[in-house]
Design a protein around this motif. Structure first.
Motif, short mmCIF file in Angstrom:
data_model
loop_
_atom_site.label_atom_id
_atom_site.label_comp_id
_atom_site.label_asym_id
_atom_site.label_seq_id
_atom_site.Cartn_x
_atom_site.Cartn_y
_atom_site.Cartn_z
N MET A 1 -22.91 80.33 37.20
CA MET A 1 -24.20 80.04 36.63
C MET A 1 -25.18 79.74 37.77
SD MET A 1 -25.05 77.66 33.38
CE MET A 1 -24.04 78.76 32.44
N ARG A 2 -26.36 80.25 37.66
CA ARG A 2 -27.35 80.13 38.71
C ARG A 2 -27.92 78.71 38.80
NH1 ARG A 2 -32.54 83.97 39.68
NH2 ARG A 2 -32.92 83.22 41.76
N SER A 3 -28.08 78.21 40.01
CA SER A 3 -28.63 76.88 40.23
C SER A 3 -30.13 76.97 40.52
CB SER A 3 -27.94 76.21 41.42
OG SER A 3 -28.58 74.98 41.70
N TYR A 4 -30.89 76.11 39.86
CA TYR A 4 -32.34 76.04 40.05
C TYR A 4 -32.75 74.74 40.73
CZ TYR A 4 -32.69 80.05 36.93
OH TYR A 4 -32.58 81.30 36.37
N ARG A 5 -31.81 74.09 41.39
CA ARG A 5 -32.07 72.79 42.01
C ARG A 5 -33.21 72.85 43.03
NH1 ARG A 5 -29.81 67.88 42.70
NH2 ARG A 5 -27.98 68.41 41.48
N VAL A 6 -33.18 73.83 43.91
CA VAL A 6 -34.21 73.91 44.96
C VAL A 6 -35.58 74.13 44.34
CG1 VAL A 6 -34.98 75.26 46.95
CG2 VAL A 6 -32.56 74.72 46.69
N LEU A 7 -35.66 75.01 43.37
CA LEU A 7 -36.93 75.28 42.70
C LEU A 7 -37.46 74.02 42.01
CD1 LEU A 7 -38.77 77.84 41.46
CD2 LEU A 7 -37.66 76.98 39.42
N THR A 67 -28.69 73.53 36.37
CA THR A 67 -28.43 74.76 35.61
C THR A 67 -28.92 74.72 34.17
OG1 THR A 67 -26.24 73.93 34.99
CG2 THR A 67 -26.37 75.32 36.96
N HIS A 68 -29.19 73.54 33.60
CA HIS A 68 -29.53 73.42 32.18
C HIS A 68 -30.79 72.59 31.97
CE1 HIS A 68 -25.39 74.75 31.67
NE2 HIS A 68 -25.66 74.99 30.41
N VAL A 69 -31.39 72.77 30.79
CA VAL A 69 -32.49 71.93 30.34
C VAL A 69 -32.08 71.34 28.99
CG1 VAL A 69 -33.75 73.85 29.25
CG2 VAL A 69 -34.97 71.76 29.90
N PRO A 77 -28.85 76.96 29.11
CA PRO A 77 -28.96 77.30 30.53
C PRO A 77 -30.37 77.74 30.88
CG PRO A 77 -27.05 78.38 29.54
CD PRO A 77 -27.85 77.79 28.42
N LEU A 78 -30.84 77.34 32.03
CA LEU A 78 -32.17 77.74 32.49
C LEU A 78 -32.27 79.25 32.67
CD1 LEU A 78 -32.76 74.87 35.08
CD2 LEU A 78 -33.99 75.22 32.93
#
Length: 190
Positions: A1-7, A67-69, A77-78
């Motif tokens: 699953m893709r990580s959006y932490r940096v964004l 990864t989630h909201v 998942p985002l």
């Protein structure tokens, strides 16, 4: 699953007056009260950003992991978010669910908060996904067929272990079952 932490760490608004908080400045008291409502988030360390607004007779909360909201009604998942529209204090998210696009309404405390949150979701929707695929193709270009097949097997085994862990967290597997299945999967890589 893709990580959006940096964004999220770079682009999520940080404005305590409006109720926007992001890592590393997450107030522990608010985060603790919010985590009680979201049982799928097991640790405060998993939270990257959140929105909290205490209105008259109700509160509004949106919590982001890498990864989630999560909001009071659902979590997803985002990477499944395909679009977002704003209607006053509400956002209507277009969510990909098993190949179908379903709407999800997310309520926020003010129109300004809805506008800021819409910008966050727009960034998430428009993150270039093709770059990841091209990087994988580049890395695998110099490998032989057996190596590529082993890497694909490894990726599938790791994804399956993640799914088993989710089942364990949900209480659908015991710890012993999870460990036995995980060990069996890892033996296939040797």
């Amino acid at each position: 699953m893709r990580s959006y932490r940096v964004l999220l760490v770079r682009k999520f608004p940080e404005n305590p007056t409006l109720g926007f908080y992001r890592h590393p400045k997450l107030p522990s008291s608010l985060l603790g009260r919010t985590l009680v409502r979201f049982l799928h988030v097991t640790s405060p360390a998993d939270v990257v950003a959140f929105y909290y607004h205490n209105g008259f007779l109700r509160s509004y909360e949106v919590l982001f992991t890498d990864t989630h909201v999560y909001d009071k009604e659902a979590y997803f998942p985002l990477e499944d978010i395909r679009g977002v529209q704003r209607e006053g204090r509400k956002l209507i998210l277009q969510i990909n669910h098993v190949g179908r696009i379903l709407p999800h309404t997310m309520k926020l405390g003010s129109e300004l908060a809805a506008e800021l949150m819409q910008r966050v979701f727009d960034l998430i929707v428009h993150v270039p996904k093709e770059d990841m695929i091209e990087r994988v193709i580049e890395r695998r270009a110099n490998l032989n067929l057996a190596s590529v097949q082993w890497l694909e097997l490894r990726d599938e085994v790791l994804r399956t272990i993640d799914l088993l862990y989710e089942k364990y967290q949900e209480g659908k597997l015991s710890l012993l079952e999870y460990e036995m299945l995980r060990e069996d999967l890892l033996r296939r890589l040797v």
